[in-house]
Each structure stands twice: as C-alpha cells, then as structure tokens.
Write a protein that holds these residues in place. Structure first.
Motif, mmCIF file in Angstrom:
data_model
loop_
_atom_site.group_PDB
_atom_site.id
_atom_site.type_symbol
_atom_site.label_atom_id
_atom_site.label_comp_id
_atom_site.label_asym_id
_atom_site.label_seq_id
_atom_site.Cartn_x
_atom_site.Cartn_y
_atom_site.Cartn_z
ATOM 1 N N ALA A 165 -7.936 37.313 -8.402
ATOM 2 C CA ALA A 165 -8.736 36.200 -8.156
ATOM 3 C C ALA A 165 -8.002 34.992 -7.442
ATOM 4 O O ALA A 165 -8.825 34.448 -6.657
ATOM 5 C CB ALA A 165 -8.724 35.701 -9.656
ATOM 6 N N PHE A 166 -6.587 35.103 -7.216
ATOM 7 C CA PHE A 166 -5.947 34.054 -6.304
ATOM 8 C C PHE A 166 -5.694 34.509 -5.124
ATOM 9 O O PHE A 166 -5.170 33.431 -4.294
ATOM 10 C CB PHE A 166 -4.623 33.717 -7.204
ATOM 11 N N GLY A 167 -5.701 35.945 -4.974
ATOM 12 C CA GLY A 167 -5.703 36.240 -3.424
ATOM 13 C C GLY A 167 -4.419 35.854 -2.751
ATOM 14 O O GLY A 167 -3.280 36.274 -3.237
ATOM 15 N N PRO A 168 -4.393 35.229 -1.561
ATOM 16 C CA PRO A 168 -3.300 34.993 -0.865
ATOM 17 C C PRO A 168 -2.076 34.076 -1.680
ATOM 18 O O PRO A 168 -0.907 34.294 -1.481
ATOM 19 C CB PRO A 168 -3.734 34.218 0.159
ATOM 20 N N ALA A 169 -2.659 33.462 -2.576
ATOM 21 C CA ALA A 169 -1.699 32.628 -3.503
ATOM 22 C C ALA A 169 -0.818 33.555 -4.582
ATOM 23 O O ALA A 169 0.096 33.089 -5.107
ATOM 24 C CB ALA A 169 -2.503 31.501 -4.165
ATOM 25 N N ALA A 170 -1.245 34.725 -4.606
ATOM 26 C CA ALA A 170 -0.581 35.893 -5.697
ATOM 27 C C ALA A 170 0.492 36.652 -4.522
ATOM 28 O O ALA A 170 0.943 37.463 -5.137
ATOM 29 C CB ALA A 170 -1.680 36.697 -5.999
ATOM 30 N N ALA A 171 0.896 36.085 -3.444
ATOM 31 C CA ALA A 171 1.758 36.886 -2.588
ATOM 32 C C ALA A 171 3.213 36.999 -3.249
ATOM 33 O O ALA A 171 3.703 38.313 -2.867
ATOM 34 C CB ALA A 171 1.972 36.113 -1.098
ATOM 35 N N ALA A 172 3.487 36.409 -4.016
ATOM 36 C CA ALA A 172 4.747 36.575 -4.708
ATOM 37 C C ALA A 172 4.780 37.906 -5.500
ATOM 38 O O ALA A 172 5.787 38.445 -5.987
ATOM 39 C CB ALA A 172 5.132 35.216 -5.795
ATOM 40 N N ALA A 173 3.686 38.144 -6.180
ATOM 41 C CA ALA A 173 3.547 39.441 -6.813
ATOM 42 C C ALA A 173 3.619 40.705 -5.864
ATOM 43 O O ALA A 173 3.433 41.859 -6.438
ATOM 44 C CB ALA A 173 2.237 39.572 -7.494
ATOM 45 N N VAL A 174 3.595 40.614 -4.376
ATOM 46 C CA VAL A 174 3.756 42.024 -3.769
ATOM 47 C C VAL A 174 4.785 42.956 -4.053
ATOM 48 O O VAL A 174 4.724 43.992 -4.215
ATOM 49 C CB VAL A 174 3.825 41.540 -2.098
ATOM 50 N N PRO A 175 6.090 42.565 -4.610
ATOM 51 C CA PRO A 175 7.045 43.626 -4.865
ATOM 52 C C PRO A 175 6.692 44.380 -6.140
ATOM 53 O O PRO A 175 6.779 45.460 -6.266
ATOM 54 C CB PRO A 175 8.370 42.706 -5.141
ATOM 55 N N GLU A 176 6.147 43.829 -6.998
ATOM 56 C CA GLU A 176 5.412 44.410 -8.156
ATOM 57 C C GLU A 176 4.374 45.374 -7.811
ATOM 58 O O GLU A 176 4.229 46.504 -8.277
ATOM 59 C CB GLU A 176 4.932 43.578 -9.268
ATOM 60 N N LEU A 177 3.607 45.054 -6.912
ATOM 61 C CA LEU A 177 2.354 45.741 -6.674
ATOM 62 C C LEU A 177 2.934 47.020 -5.642
ATOM 63 O O LEU A 177 2.301 48.124 -5.861
ATOM 64 C CB LEU A 177 1.347 45.023 -5.713
ATOM 65 N N ILE A 178 3.799 46.746 -4.831
ATOM 66 C CA ILE A 178 4.442 47.972 -4.185
ATOM 67 C C ILE A 178 5.120 48.862 -5.195
ATOM 68 O O ILE A 178 4.910 49.993 -4.902
ATOM 69 C CB ILE A 178 5.651 47.465 -3.129
#
Length: 693
Positions: free
Chosen positions: A483-496
């Motif tokens: 929902a927050f799209g680009p503003a959720a960039a901090a979660a990229v490590p968890e997604l990887i």
C-alpha cells in the motif's frame, strides 16, 4: 499441501482466498522443477498464455504437488464443492478428501454413513460431488429413490440431513414431482427443522397454485410461517395470479400467530397499492415485537428477521422515505432493545439499497453509538462502518471511540477505510496485535494514498516479518508494504530474505511488493533474475524500467494471443515508455478483440498507441463494463484518459450517477457490494467532471 496455495485477485494483486469466492476453474498441471534454493519453477515459461508459475494479471492459483503446479484459472463460477479447499484455506474436514465411494447397486452403506455423519453436507466431499453429478444426469434414478427412502428414516438427524441435501440439489432442479411429494409428506414430520426445510423445498419445486393450496390447508403455524417465508423469498409474480391467494392472505392476517399475521401483511404490502400502505405498515408494526426471534428459530432457511423482511418489502417498492422513517421510529430509545435492533437492521437494508439512505440514517446511527454499551450500540456502529458514505458522515464519532476496548477496532478500521489519518496509530496497533478485522488491509490501502505518514505502518510490517522465518510470507504485512509503495523501501532487505528463503512456492507477495516499491528496490534485482516467473518479471520491469524485460517475454508469446493479462500489462507499460513495435501492436490488437479483462486492460495501451483514431472503437465496447465492480474501474480510467473524445458517452455516465438505487454486483457480500457502488459512483462523478471539462 494446501498451505502452499497462493492467489492473485482479478486486478492482478495477490489476494486473500476469502476476498473473492468461487472464481477459479480449470485445473491444469504444469511440469515444474525445483530451483537451486528448493523453489519450484516452470520448465516451460509459456505453458498457458505465457503464464508460468504465477501471473499477476492472469488470476492463477498455484499448488506445488509431486513435481507439478496445479493451476486454477480465473473464470466461471465454481460449485462450492470444487472450491471448498480454496474457499476455506484449509483441508476439508471430516474425511472430505477421502476417496469417492464405490457405487454398486447394493453398496449403499456409504450413503447412510455420510448422512449420519453429516459429511454429505460438507462442500468438497467426494461422495457428495458424486451424488450431485449422478442426480444431474438422472434425477429420477436409483440414487434419488434411495435418498427418498431416508426421508422417512426413524432418526430425526438423518431426515434433517436428507432434506438439507435435497434443498441443495434442487438449486439445479425444478418441477421435480417425486421430491415435491416427499417434501409435502414431510410437512407433518414430528421434527420442527424437518418441517421447515421441507416447506422451503416444496415451494421451490411446485407451481404457485399448489404451494398456495398447501398453505391454505395447513393448520401447523410452523409450516405456515415457513411456507410464507419461502414464498416471499421466491418473489414469483404468479402467486398474485392464483385466485385464492388474496383471500388466503386476508384470512392469515387474522391468524392467532403474530408471525403468520406479519408475513401475510408483508405479502400484501408488497403489492403496488399505495393507498393501503399506511394501514398495512401499522399492522406490521403491531405484530413486529411479538414476531421477533420467531423466524430465526425455524432454521437456516428462515434467517431473515421480522425487520429485515419488512425492509425487503419496502425496498422492493422503492419506499426510501418510509423505510428510513420506520428505522428511526423503531430505533427510538423508548422501544425495547429487540425492536431497536430491528430499526438498525432496517437502516442497513436501506443503505444497501439506496444511495441517499446513508445521509438519512447516519445521524440516527451515530446517536446510538453515543449510548452506553449494548447490543444496539454495537449493531449501530457496525452499520455505520459497513458504508463508506456513513463512515465519512460519522468520522468524528468514530474517532471518539477508537480506544473503546470492544468497538475500537471496528471504528478505527472504518475510519481508515475512508482515508482518515486519525486511524493510523490504531491501525498499526491492530496490525502488531494480529487484529482480525477483515477490512484492516483495505484501511491501510485507503490511508496510504491519502498521505498518511508511512513510518509507523512500514516499521510494524517489518517487525512482523523479522519475527518470522524467511520461508513464511504473512499476507497482511505484505499488503501494508504494498500500500505504501516507494515509502516502504526500508523493507527491501526483509523482502529479499523472503525471496532467498522461499520454500516450495514462488514468493508472490515479495514480487508484488518489490514491484510496488519500484526503483528503490534495486538491491533485489539479482535475486529477482533467478525467478523466470511473471511476478518476478513484473517486479523487474517496475524496478529497472528496462524495456528488454517486457520485450523478451512478449517475443516468446504468439503474435495473436487470445488471452494474457500479463501480456496486456507489459504492452501497456511499453506504450507508456516509448511505444510499441509492429508485432507488439498486433499482439495488443489480438487481446483487445476478446471480451473480458484482456479487452479492458489492453484498451488503455490501444488509446496510448493509436490515439483519437481508435476512440469510436473504444467507446463501442468500454461502456458495457462500467457497472462491473472488477472491470469498471479500469474501463473508467481509459475513458477518463480519453478526455473530450469520450463525451459521446456522457449520457451513460449521467444515467449511472442519477440512479437512486445502487448498482447490482455479484460479489456475494451485501456490504461489499454497497461499498463497491459507493467507490464506483465517486469515480464516475470524478471522471465525468474531467471529460466534460
């Protein structure tokens, strides 16, 4: 194995299996092989319309099983037996997945066992499915006669199960004399639920004249109530043509049983005779309180309360003012709690039917929210929360009770669903506490584009992911991040980590969220390239903006594909970023020729590529989708983008906007259908303003 199901909804986003029911058909087995990390992937990327493991725009559900992916394609409605495991999100209970019985002429023990246990009423049971298929092929055959022998079994539980099963079988049957005769005989059964179910079955199967005759002859108040209730639900105009019907209703309006009198008055008020309405309304009101609860004691087939039945009669006659007025009167504090609940239920029925109703009843409902805790107060809050319009009107009242231990979650979710930032801290607490509010994800989707601060929601979602194994992909925090799209960039490590730790299933949610984050998720690109799936390709395209990602995929697709929602997505992206090649234009044209999602989703790219020259062609097909809750928003976006070129269909938009009553959808949830109408209406008004200039 069922724990590995993953779904995307018909808009291409990963979806809860409960979000959309009965939408999956055609099981297909695709050969798969595990990747180096233990993931499964398709060996033939274009096996089904270029849809390998998961297609964000093809509506596929996947289940790895013994080296195969079981793929269910979105399409026609399924029976609830076929959809059970998907619908419930869990293995079917009580032996549902056991092998189908051996059907021999003398081997009926399986049938009695299934009836006694109740398994034959469980969707997904193989014996039940066999029964449905066999009866469909030969409705008066040996199986039907065997079932009918159990309608007189000495055990009440067996008779209840058999008549429930016959009611379900009759959904696909009508004019079934042998079963109708058994139902009529059972109207004298000693068991009350059996009599009620038999009455419903009889009304479904026989001509109105016979049903009216049975009603006239009945001396059992339970049977009279069940028959009348079933006749009201059938809404067959031929009942009015039965000569004795009106005389019978007049007699029943003097019946000693209040519920019988109420149903008879409702049947009469359903006739279009305005002069008689005040007296009939007064009669219904007089019998209402004594009838409350009676209808609900008669079994699942008589589930409507007295107030809901009255409201249905009023909505059927388009009596908006009267329905809202009676809702106000019944909800008055001077009335008993039971009557006040009926007032709230009538208010809900009005809001589900008329667009103007929330404005009429919301003040009354918010007044009830301010009372001391009670069942009436809870019902009023849930009524307000069910409507986006009512929630906006009651926003301050909802904000005031978000800390309420009983109702706070409902209030915060309702407030969030209309994009009110005041709900965000409470939504975050619900997220961290594993709140079960069904619209919690929708609330985050509403507050995010409304400009809510993403820091707390994103941090909460990351906290949940960090506490779980990498192989686990919880849906709710993923929805929040998306929902927050680009503003959720901090979660990229968890997604990887989710990509690298996935087991036995492609991590659809991680793909989708990374794609929503976009270029800020560049660190995930090397891992995404390891997945030859549509979800991974979609994410790569959105992160890298590399046309080659889309072009390579489309090069492997036929020049004239008949299906391919993912292909439509790629073609639209290419049209927005530099245009299409001649071959890609042919692919786009081929998709546009086929009605459905492909046509709607390719229309935007067609407009971008061909411009005003294609306007007449688009306006000839897109308006038919405007009242579709799924395709409508997409069609409306294309029409809006056409600007002044879409003015020839302004009358179609005006017709939708001017309607007093809500659009009819087939979602299967009355409140969800109401909200779909509210959202589509708002979008339609905004589109009209842009088109008209």
């Amino acid at each position: 194995m069922l724990s590995f199901w993953r779904f995307v909804d018909r808009s291409g986003r990963p979806a809860s299996v409960r979000h959309r029911l009965g939408l999956y058909d055609l099981a297909v087995l695709l050969p798969v092989a595990p990747t180096r990390s233990g993931r499964f992937r398709n060996e033939h990327p274009a096996s089904i319309d270029g849809a390998p493991n998961r297609g964000p725009l093809t509506g596929c559900a996947l289940l790895p099983m013994s080296g195969y992916l079981v793929t269910l394609r979105a399409g026609r409605l399924l029976s609830k037996d076929q959809a059970h495991d998907v619908w419930e999100g869990r293995p079917a209970p009580r032996g549902v997945n056991s092998p189908a019985p051996a059907m021999s002429p003398d081997g009926w023990k399986w049938l009695e066992t299934g009836v006694v246990s109740g398994d034959l009423l469980v969707p997904g049971n193989h014996a039940r499915s066999w029964i449905f298929n066999t009866v469909r092929a030969d409705r008066d055959g040996p199986l039907t006669h065997r079932l009918l022998t159990l309608t007189t079994d000495g055990r009440a539980s067996v008779r209840r199960t058999i008549f429930e099963l016959l009611v379900e079988l009759c959904v696909q049957q009508s004019d079934w004399p042998v079963v109708a005769d058994a139902a009529e005989s059972a109207l004298s059964d000693v068991d009350l639920p059996v009599r009620c179910t038999a009455a419903v079955l009889l009304v479904h199967l026989v001509e109105p004249g016979r049903a009216v005759a049975v009603l006239n002859a009945s001396t059992d108040p339970v049977v009279r109530i069940a028959l009348m209730h079933a006749m009201l639900r059938r809404k067959v105009p031929e009942y009015q043509a039965v000569a004795e019907y009106q005389a019978i209703l007049s007699r029943l309006r003097r019946d000693p049983v209040s519920a019988v009198r109420l149903l008879a008055s409702i049947a009469v008020v359903s006739r279009d005779d305005p002069a008689a309405w005040p007296a009939l309304d007064a009669a219904i009101r007089a019998d209402l309180e004594a009838s409350i609860g009676v209808l609900n004691t008669l079994g699942s087939h008589c589930a409507e309360t007295a107030g809901e039945l009255w409201a249905r009669a009023l909505t059927g006659l388009d009596r908006l003012r009267d329905c809202c007025a009676w809702a106000h009167r019944l909800a008055d504090p001077a009335e008993s709690p039971q009557v006040r609940l009926e007032g709230v239920r009538m208010a809900v029925a009005a809001m589900r039917t008329w667009r103007a109703a929330p404005g009429r009843v919301a003040p009354m409902l918010t007044g009830l929210i301010g009372e001391h805790p009670s069942e009436v107060r809870s019902a009023a809050l849930r009524a307000v929360a069910s409507s986006l319009t009512a929630s906006r009107l009651a926003a301050d009242d909802l904000a005031a009770i978000m800390d309420d231990p009983e109702l706070g979650a409902v209030a915060a979710t309702a407030l969030g669903c209309v994009g009110d930032h005041r709900a965000v801290p409470h939504l975050v607490r619900l997220l961290l506490s594993e709140g079960t509010e069904p619209r919690l994800a929708a609330a985050f989707r509403a507050v995010a584009p409304a400009g809510a601060d993403p820091q707390a929601p994103v941090a909460a979602a990351r906290q949940i992911l960090a506490a779980l194994p990498d192989s686990c992909v919880p849906e709710l925090p993923m929805r929040v991040l998306a929902a927050f799209g680009p503003a959720a960039a901090a979660a990229v490590p968890e997604l990887i980590a989710r990509l690298e730790g996935a087991e036995n299933d492609t991590p659809d949610w991680a793909f989708y969220v990374l794609g929503q984050i976009g270029p800020a998720a560049a660190a995930a690109v090397p891992v995404l390239r390891d997945y030859p799936t549509q979800g991974a390709r979609s994410a790569l395209l959105k992160i890298t903006s590399d046309r080659a990602v889309a072009e390579r995929y489309l090069a492997g697709c036929p020049e004239e594909p008949r299906r391919g929602r993912f292909a439509s997505e790629l073609l639209t992206w290419l049209a927005e970023h530099g245009g299409l090649t001649t071959r890609q234009h042919k692919q786009l044209r081929s998709l546009f020729r086929h009605p459905g999602f492909e046509q709607v989703e390719s229309a935007g790219a067609l407009w971008l590529h061909e411009g005003p020259a294609v306007a007449d062609e688009l306006l000839a097909v897109l308006p038919k989708y405007l009242t579709d809750d799924q395709r409508g928003p997409g069609a409306l976006r294309v029409i809006t983008a056409m600007g002044s070129h879409a003015r020839p269909i302004l009358d179609r938009l005006d017709q939708f906007i001017a309607s007093r009553r809500r659009a009819e959808f087939n979602i299967g949830d009355d409140d969800a259908e109401m909200r779909a109408d509210e959202m589509l209406l708002a979008a339609m008004i905004a589109a009209r303003e842009q088109i008209a200039g």
